[in-house]
Write a protein that holds these residues in place. Structure first.
Motif, mmCIF file in Angstrom:
data_model
loop_
_atom_site.group_PDB
_atom_site.id
_atom_site.type_symbol
_atom_site.label_atom_id
_atom_site.label_comp_id
_atom_site.label_asym_id
_atom_site.label_seq_id
_atom_site.Cartn_x
_atom_site.Cartn_y
_atom_site.Cartn_z
ATOM 1 N N VAL A 1 1.076 -1.729 0.025
ATOM 2 C CA VAL A 1 -0.087 -0.053 -0.086
ATOM 3 C C VAL A 1 0.667 1.356 -0.111
ATOM 4 O O VAL A 1 0.487 2.001 -0.598
ATOM 5 N N GLU A 2 1.953 0.860 0.685
ATOM 6 C CA GLU A 2 2.995 2.265 0.741
ATOM 7 C C GLU A 2 3.613 2.558 -0.378
ATOM 8 O O GLU A 2 3.548 3.753 -1.091
ATOM 9 N N TYR B 1 -4.084 4.300 4.385
ATOM 10 C CA TYR B 1 -2.858 3.522 5.483
ATOM 11 C C TYR B 1 -3.000 3.860 6.238
ATOM 12 O O TYR B 1 -2.433 2.517 7.342
ATOM 13 N N ARG B 2 -2.898 4.917 7.351
ATOM 14 C CA ARG B 2 -2.753 4.276 8.726
ATOM 15 C C ARG B 2 -3.798 3.660 9.002
ATOM 16 O O ARG B 2 -4.178 3.376 10.051
ATOM 17 N N HIS B 3 -5.031 3.809 8.785
ATOM 18 C CA HIS B 3 -6.330 3.351 9.074
ATOM 19 C C HIS B 3 -6.144 1.749 9.552
ATOM 20 O O HIS B 3 -5.681 1.327 10.430
ATOM 21 N N SER C 1 -2.124 -3.457 14.063
ATOM 22 C CA SER C 1 -1.123 -2.584 15.000
ATOM 23 C C SER C 1 -1.805 -3.180 16.647
ATOM 24 O O SER C 1 -1.261 -3.692 17.993
ATOM 25 N N GLY C 2 -3.534 -3.049 16.541
ATOM 26 C CA GLY C 2 -4.053 -3.684 18.073
ATOM 27 C C GLY C 2 -4.526 -1.954 18.518
ATOM 28 O O GLY C 2 -5.217 -1.744 19.495
ATOM 29 N N TYR C 3 -4.060 -1.135 17.774
ATOM 30 C CA TYR C 3 -4.700 0.573 18.263
ATOM 31 C C TYR C 3 -6.471 0.570 17.830
ATOM 32 O O TYR C 3 -6.973 1.570 16.929
ATOM 33 N N TRP C 4 -7.429 -0.379 18.176
ATOM 34 C CA TRP C 4 -8.975 -0.219 18.238
ATOM 35 C C TRP C 4 -9.335 1.172 18.490
ATOM 36 O O TRP C 4 -9.647 1.661 17.378
ATOM 37 N N ASP C 5 -9.051 2.091 19.007
ATOM 38 C CA ASP C 5 -9.350 3.404 19.905
ATOM 39 C C ASP C 5 -9.101 4.659 18.996
ATOM 40 O O ASP C 5 -9.526 5.171 19.270
ATOM 41 N N ARG C 6 -8.400 4.031 18.280
ATOM 42 C CA ARG C 6 -7.126 5.244 17.356
ATOM 43 C C ARG C 6 -8.336 5.530 15.830
ATOM 44 O O ARG C 6 -7.665 5.846 14.995
ATOM 45 N N ILE C 7 -8.790 4.780 15.483
ATOM 46 C CA ILE C 7 -9.782 4.280 14.377
ATOM 47 C C ILE C 7 -11.068 5.451 14.005
ATOM 48 O O ILE C 7 -11.013 5.972 12.708
ATOM 49 N N ILE C 8 -12.096 5.171 14.706
ATOM 50 C CA ILE C 8 -13.168 6.015 14.673
ATOM 51 C C ILE C 8 -12.573 7.423 15.265
ATOM 52 O O ILE C 8 -13.604 7.395 16.076
ATOM 53 N N ALA D 1 3.583 7.184 8.766
ATOM 54 C CA ALA D 1 2.063 7.057 8.296
ATOM 55 C C ALA D 1 1.063 8.334 8.718
ATOM 56 O O ALA D 1 0.270 7.849 9.438
ATOM 57 N N THR D 2 1.716 9.413 8.533
ATOM 58 C CA THR D 2 0.615 10.870 9.039
ATOM 59 C C THR D 2 0.198 10.981 7.258
ATOM 60 O O THR D 2 -0.089 10.025 6.561
ATOM 61 N N LEU D 3 -0.725 12.166 7.685
ATOM 62 C CA LEU D 3 -2.014 12.138 6.740
ATOM 63 C C LEU D 3 -1.127 13.521 6.504
ATOM 64 O O LEU D 3 -2.555 13.731 5.051
#
Length: 212
Positions: A30-31, A50-52, A58-65, A209-211
């Motif tokens: 993807v990159e 890509y960040r999503h 990575s298991g950071y489920w609370d940083r997606i939505i 993976a920044t915006l």
């Protein structure tokens, strides 16, 4: 006698992928796709995508939505084995990611895929896999016998559409699994990629993976 595929670049015809699962392979593809994309709006969509995906793996489920990535009221449609689950709103979608992490099946990715980006968003068709504990496999597919002390690659074909707003925020996902395509590969202990290992291996990718 094996039949050679016709001349094509279609990933789902070629099915050309390493036998050993590497959790970094899909993100790196993807990159590279992002690096080869010139359209500025499409690049913004792909940076979000890509960040999503890296947060999810990575298991950071609370940083997606979150507001910088996703609209206030996302809608997901997830079809598999004759049913479609419709998830509406932040809480429902976040629960989907949290439960994936808690079941320890967030280590996944495209072993090979077709991918395109347009103004509406991202479309992928992939030969997909999850690293899953044997017990999860039994719970997920009651017709499958598995060693509960082992881990497996759970493989299947999947079609995904990721819809984005005009300011490159995720509206939702439409995910459809080819239920006839499931296969399972038992992993040797040294082939298992745990969620902790995935988080460690993906950390350098997530850091860049920044915006912006």
């Amino acid at each position: 006698m094996a039949v050679a595929p016709p001349p094509t670049t279609d990933a789902m015809t070629l099915l050309d992928y390493p036998s050993r699962f590497d959790v970094t392979r899909w993100p790196l593809e993807v990159e590279r796709f992002l690096q080869g994309t010139a359209n500025s709006f499409h690049r913004s969509i792909l940076k979000n995508y890509y960040r999503h995906l890296l947060l999810e793996l990575s298991g950071y489920w609370d940083r997606i939505i979150v507001p910088e990535l996703t609209v206030d009221h996302p809608v997901y449609r997830v079809g598999d084995r004759g049913t479609v689950a419709v998830l509406e709103g932040r809480d429902a979608v976040e629960t989907f990611y949290r439960e994936t992490y808690e079941a320890r099946v967030n280590v996944m990715g495209a072993r090979t895929m077709n991918m395109c980006v347009e103004d509406f968003g991202v479309t992928t068709e992939a030969y997909w896999t999850h690293v899953v504990p044997g017990q999860y496999l039994i719970d997920h597919r009651h017709d499958v016998a598995a060693d509960t002390d082992a881990h497996y690659l759970m493989n299947y074909n999947i079609f995904q559409v990721f819809a984005y707003t005009s300011d490159a925020k995720l509206i939702g996902e439409r995910i459809y699994v080819d239920s006839a395509s499931y296969t399972y590969e038992k992993l040797a202990p040294d082939e298992v990629v745990t969620p902790d290992q995935a988080r460690s291996e993906l950390a350098p990718l997530l850091a860049r993976a920044t915006l912006s």
